[in-house]
Design an enzyme around this catalytic site. Sequence first.
Site, PDB file in Angstrom:
ATOM      1  N   GLU A 156      63.939   0.520-106.447  1.00 55.87           N
ATOM      2  CA  GLU A 156      64.726   0.822-107.639  1.00 55.87           C
ATOM      3  C   GLU A 156      65.505  -0.421-108.058  1.00 55.87           C
ATOM      4  O   GLU A 156      66.000  -1.184-107.228  1.00 55.87           O
ATOM      5  CB  GLU A 156      65.696   1.966-107.334  1.00 55.87           C
TER       6      GLU A 156
ATOM      7  N   LYS B 254      63.655   8.817-113.893  1.00 54.55           N
ATOM      8  CA  LYS B 254      64.516   9.426-112.880  1.00 54.55           C
ATOM      9  C   LYS B 254      65.238  10.651-113.445  1.00 54.55           C
ATOM     10  O   LYS B 254      65.862  10.576-114.504  1.00 54.55           O
ATOM     11  CB  LYS B 254      65.526   8.386-112.388  1.00 54.55           C
TER      12      LYS B 254
ATOM     13  N   CYS C 220      65.098   7.549-105.638  1.00 54.81           N
ATOM     14  CA  CYS C 220      66.394   7.511-104.972  1.00 54.81           C
ATOM     15  C   CYS C 220      67.063   8.879-104.836  1.00 54.81           C
ATOM     16  O   CYS C 220      66.701   9.660-103.972  1.00 54.81           O
ATOM     17  CB  CYS C 220      67.294   6.499-105.682  1.00 54.81           C
TER      18      CYS C 220
END
Length: 272
Positions: free
Chosen positions: A41, A114, A156
């Site tokens: 990321e 995301k 994440c």
Amino acid sequence: MIKCAAIQMASGPNVSSNILEAEKLIVEAVKIGAKLVALPENFAMMGDREIDKVKIKEVDGSGPIQKFLSTTAKKYGVWLIGGTIPIAGDNANKVRAACVIYNGQGEQVARYDKQHLFDVNVPGTDEVYRESDSIERGDHLLVLDSPFGKLGIAVCYDLRFPEYFRKMVAQGMEILVIPSAFTAKTGSAHWEVLLRARAIENLCYVIAPNQGGFHLNGRKTYGHSMIVDPWGVVLDCYKTGAGFVAADIDLEKLAKVRSAFPVLNHRRFNCD
């Protein structure tokens, strides 16, 4: 079997420097036979402030970071999972944290934005994160076909939501790729546990490239990029600093595990 690699970096605010470092590490992974390579990321920039990413945002399909990813994938003949990069969204003051995937011909084959945004005060520290101040969340999950199996893509903070991955398994996910930038505090407590749990409960491989080290903005990320097999065994781990992990993905082994231990068929409840 196919060899896959997860790149670990400690990215700073200079995009050009980060890109040079990323390519160097990709080349090293290719030299040992990696055909699927995943970046962490924010690989192209970890700015002084969260809002800094808005200054370098790109339009989907165009821009220097995307050109780097496409050119590099084609040059080395690898599938490249492009960590996350800032892509323009609906709000001019925010970006999408987009993971863009390229095949070995340098073609963009998929994009994941995301969904779960890291808006937290980290317990026991003075660290405060408000990703929603600069990021628009995505609205779809992604499972895609590849020469290596069905890839599920997450980023994440997504890792903390197990129901998300159940939905991916329902779409056939065999390999989960999760580019990350876990903080040192949360990573030391939860990173390996969560990765192994996602592998075990979904009987899938997990490829987890992470940021790992001290950043110029004062942040420290946990590192420990790793690849985990469907039984929860850590096949490779790189603790801190720039480097990579690599391991063979064996879909025949995956199929045997799922057949002999059919936990996915024993579920009594499904996620809506």
